[in-house]
Design a protein around this motif. Structure first.
Motif, PDB file in Angstrom:
ATOM      1  N   GLY A 199       0.834  -1.195   0.000  1.00 19.65           N
ATOM      2  CA  GLY A 199       0.000   0.000   0.000  1.00 19.65           C
ATOM      3  C   GLY A 199       0.868   1.245   0.000  1.00 19.65           C
ATOM      4  O   GLY A 199       1.831   1.328   0.768  1.00 19.65           O
ATOM      5  N   ILE A 200       0.538   2.187  -0.841  1.00 19.91           N
ATOM      6  CA  ILE A 200       1.225   3.480  -0.890  1.00 19.91           C
ATOM      7  C   ILE A 200       0.284   4.482  -0.236  1.00 19.91           C
ATOM      8  O   ILE A 200      -0.749   4.835  -0.802  1.00 19.91           O
ATOM      9  CB  ILE A 200       1.553   3.879  -2.341  1.00 19.91           C
ATOM     10  N   ILE A 201       0.609   4.885   0.994  1.00 22.62           N
ATOM     11  CA  ILE A 201      -0.275   5.748   1.768  1.00 22.62           C
ATOM     12  C   ILE A 201       0.069   7.214   1.522  1.00 22.62           C
ATOM     13  O   ILE A 201       1.190   7.643   1.786  1.00 22.62           O
ATOM     14  CB  ILE A 201      -0.181   5.430   3.274  1.00 22.62           C
ATOM     15  N   LEU A 202      -0.897   7.960   1.033  1.00 21.60           N
ATOM     16  CA  LEU A 202      -0.765   9.396   0.849  1.00 21.60           C
ATOM     17  C   LEU A 202      -1.161  10.054   2.163  1.00 21.60           C
ATOM     18  O   LEU A 202      -2.335  10.069   2.536  1.00 21.60           O
ATOM     19  CB  LEU A 202      -1.644   9.877  -0.306  1.00 21.60           C
ATOM     20  N   GLY A 203      -0.158  10.566   2.887  1.00 22.21           N
ATOM     21  CA  GLY A 203      -0.348  11.044   4.250  1.00 22.21           C
ATOM     22  C   GLY A 203      -0.683  12.510   4.403  1.00 22.21           C
ATOM     23  O   GLY A 203      -0.317  13.109   5.407  1.00 22.21           O
ATOM     24  N   SER A 204      -1.352  13.094   3.435  1.00 20.32           N
ATOM     25  CA  SER A 204      -1.797  14.484   3.546  1.00 20.32           C
ATOM     26  C   SER A 204      -3.189  14.601   2.963  1.00 20.32           C
ATOM     27  O   SER A 204      -3.489  13.995   1.938  1.00 20.32           O
ATOM     28  CB  SER A 204      -0.846  15.419   2.786  1.00 20.32           C
ATOM     29  N   THR A 205      -4.027  15.360   3.636  1.00 24.51           N
ATOM     30  CA  THR A 205      -5.377  15.626   3.123  1.00 24.51           C
ATOM     31  C   THR A 205      -5.577  17.116   2.883  1.00 24.51           C
ATOM     32  O   THR A 205      -6.675  17.556   2.564  1.00 24.51           O
ATOM     33  CB  THR A 205      -6.452  15.125   4.117  1.00 24.51           C
ATOM     34  N   ARG A 206      -4.524  17.875   3.002  1.00 21.56           N
ATOM     35  CA  ARG A 206      -4.554  19.328   2.903  1.00 21.56           C
ATOM     36  C   ARG A 206      -4.973  19.788   1.500  1.00 21.56           C
ATOM     37  O   ARG A 206      -4.526  19.215   0.503  1.00 21.56           O
ATOM     38  CB  ARG A 206      -3.148  19.815   3.217  1.00 21.56           C
ATOM     39  N   VAL A 230       4.499   1.938   1.615  1.00 21.59           N
ATOM     40  CA  VAL A 230       5.332   3.104   1.353  1.00 21.59           C
ATOM     41  C   VAL A 230       4.490   4.278   1.828  1.00 21.59           C
ATOM     42  O   VAL A 230       3.348   4.444   1.385  1.00 21.59           O
ATOM     43  CB  VAL A 230       5.678   3.264  -0.141  1.00 21.59           C
ATOM     44  N   MET A 231       5.028   5.061   2.755  1.00 24.91           N
ATOM     45  CA  MET A 231       4.304   6.215   3.273  1.00 24.91           C
ATOM     46  C   MET A 231       4.856   7.480   2.634  1.00 24.91           C
ATOM     47  O   MET A 231       6.056   7.743   2.703  1.00 24.91           O
ATOM     48  CB  MET A 231       4.410   6.282   4.791  1.00 24.91           C
ATOM     49  N   VAL A 232       3.952   8.232   2.009  1.00 24.35           N
ATOM     50  CA  VAL A 232       4.301   9.511   1.405  1.00 24.35           C
ATOM     51  C   VAL A 232       3.893  10.583   2.404  1.00 24.35           C
ATOM     52  O   VAL A 232       2.707  10.733   2.708  1.00 24.35           O
ATOM     53  CB  VAL A 232       3.568   9.704   0.060  1.00 24.35           C
ATOM     54  N   THR A 233       4.889  11.281   2.944  1.00 22.47           N
ATOM     55  CA  THR A 233       4.611  12.234   4.016  1.00 22.47           C
ATOM     56  C   THR A 233       5.165  13.620   3.739  1.00 22.47           C
ATOM     57  O   THR A 233       6.299  13.761   3.293  1.00 22.47           O
ATOM     58  CB  THR A 233       5.173  11.736   5.364  1.00 22.47           C
ATOM     59  N   PRO A 234       4.366  14.641   4.035  1.00 23.05           N
ATOM     60  CA  PRO A 234       4.903  15.990   4.030  1.00 23.05           C
ATOM     61  C   PRO A 234       5.642  16.218   5.354  1.00 23.05           C
ATOM     62  O   PRO A 234       5.521  15.410   6.281  1.00 23.05           O
ATOM     63  CB  PRO A 234       3.649  16.867   3.977  1.00 23.05           C
ATOM     64  N   GLU A 235       6.363  17.312   5.412  1.00 25.75           N
ATOM     65  CA  GLU A 235       6.903  17.755   6.703  1.00 25.75           C
ATOM     66  C   GLU A 235       6.215  19.053   7.069  1.00 25.75           C
ATOM     67  O   GLU A 235       6.319  20.047   6.353  1.00 25.75           O
ATOM     68  CB  GLU A 235       8.415  17.966   6.644  1.00 25.75           C
ATOM     69  N   TYR A 236       5.463  19.004   8.157  1.00 28.40           N
ATOM     70  CA  TYR A 236       4.792  20.182   8.691  1.00 28.40           C
ATOM     71  C   TYR A 236       5.392  20.462  10.065  1.00 28.40           C
ATOM     72  O   TYR A 236       5.345  19.595  10.946  1.00 28.40           O
ATOM     73  CB  TYR A 236       3.287  19.943   8.871  1.00 28.40           C
ATOM     74  N   ASN A 237       5.950  21.621  10.258  1.00 29.33           N
ATOM     75  CA  ASN A 237       6.489  22.007  11.563  1.00 29.33           C
ATOM     76  C   ASN A 237       7.422  20.950  12.139  1.00 29.33           C
ATOM     77  O   ASN A 237       7.303  20.535  13.286  1.00 29.33           O
ATOM     78  CB  ASN A 237       5.357  22.313  12.547  1.00 29.33           C
ATOM     79  N   SER A 238       8.336  20.468  11.306  1.00 26.26           N
ATOM     80  CA  SER A 238       9.366  19.493  11.699  1.00 26.26           C
ATOM     81  C   SER A 238       8.808  18.125  12.060  1.00 26.26           C
ATOM     82  O   SER A 238       9.429  17.359  12.789  1.00 26.26           O
ATOM     83  CB  SER A 238      10.214  20.022  12.862  1.00 26.26           C
ATOM     84  N   SER A 239       7.635  17.795  11.547  1.00 25.91           N
ATOM     85  CA  SER A 239       7.026  16.504  11.848  1.00 25.91           C
ATOM     86  C   SER A 239       6.181  16.043  10.665  1.00 25.91           C
ATOM     87  O   SER A 239       6.034  16.746   9.673  1.00 25.91           O
ATOM     88  CB  SER A 239       6.153  16.630  13.098  1.00 25.91           C
ATOM     89  N   THR A 240       5.611  14.854  10.800  1.00 24.47           N
ATOM     90  CA  THR A 240       4.693  14.351   9.790  1.00 24.47           C
ATOM     91  C   THR A 240       3.332  15.021   9.956  1.00 24.47           C
ATOM     92  O   THR A 240       3.120  15.782  10.901  1.00 24.47           O
ATOM     93  CB  THR A 240       4.574  12.814   9.890  1.00 24.47           C
TER      94      THR A 240
END
Length: 191
Positions: free
Chosen positions: A5-12, A79-89
């Motif tokens: 699974g390729i997880i898209l970790g942002s809903t913004r 595979v987790m696709v993550t942004p960096e927001y405020n030094s975190s996921t």
């Protein structure tokens, strides 16, 4: 066949993650050693963790949790696709991880991060969280800088070295997911 699974970790709104996850999925889909599926957290409306019992108990009360558990359990690795927001996921990705426990166990995971410095801090924090969920974090990660791999900070233009790193990450996630199959089969969560 191994399922990843390729997880898209942002809903913004206006998220760059959609381009990144599509690039990962398109690259992965050319492979024949596993099946790859994109999981957009927008499609799994998980409220802020609302289960009355901790995830380690596995006694989920809400339909949204049971549906998320079945979805995660159906994969051998991620595979987790993550942004960096405020030094975190992102909070939405952390929340999605916190909902479950056994469904994550004995599965490989790799990270593709993006941000001003490539999302490195977000991926490092995810390594800690995934380790606590008994996941095996592969060594290779892909870090996409908003300043060098996104035209005008908005359009993904991955460098050759990032494409090479992604291929290696996918090799590792597939290999480790395959190697961990006996542990998943012996796990109580597999029953």
């Amino acid at each position: 066949m191994i399922r990843i699974g390729i997880i898209l970790g942002s809903t913004r709104p206006g998220r760059n993650g959609e381009q990144v996850a599509t690039w990962v999925h398109d690259t992965a889909s050319r492979r024949t050693d596993a099946e790859f599926e994109l999981i957009d957290l927008r499609d799994h409306a998980l409220p802020h963790l609302d289960e009355p019992l901790g995830a380690m108990h596995g006694r989920y009360q809400h339909a949204h949790t049971r549906a998320w558990a079945a979805r995660v359990a159906s994969f051998d690795g991620f595979v987790m696709v993550t942004p960096e927001y405020n030094s975190s996921t992102s909070g939405v990705l952390k929340n999605a991880l916190d909902y479950l426990f056994a469904e994550w166990n004995n599965k490989a995971v790799g990270f593709v991060s993006y941000g001003v410095i490539g999302g490195a801090r977000a991926a490092e924090q995810l390594r800690l969280v995934c380790g606590a969920l008994d996941m095996a974090c592969v060594g290779r990660q892909v870090m996409l800088s908003l300043t060098t791999e996104f035209e005008n900070h908005t359009t993904l233009k991955p460098a050759d070295h990032s494409a090479t790193a992604l291929d290696t990450l996918l090799d590792q996630v597939v290999a480790w997911s395959t190697a961990l199959a006996p542990l998943r089969a012996a796990s109580p969560a597999a029953a």
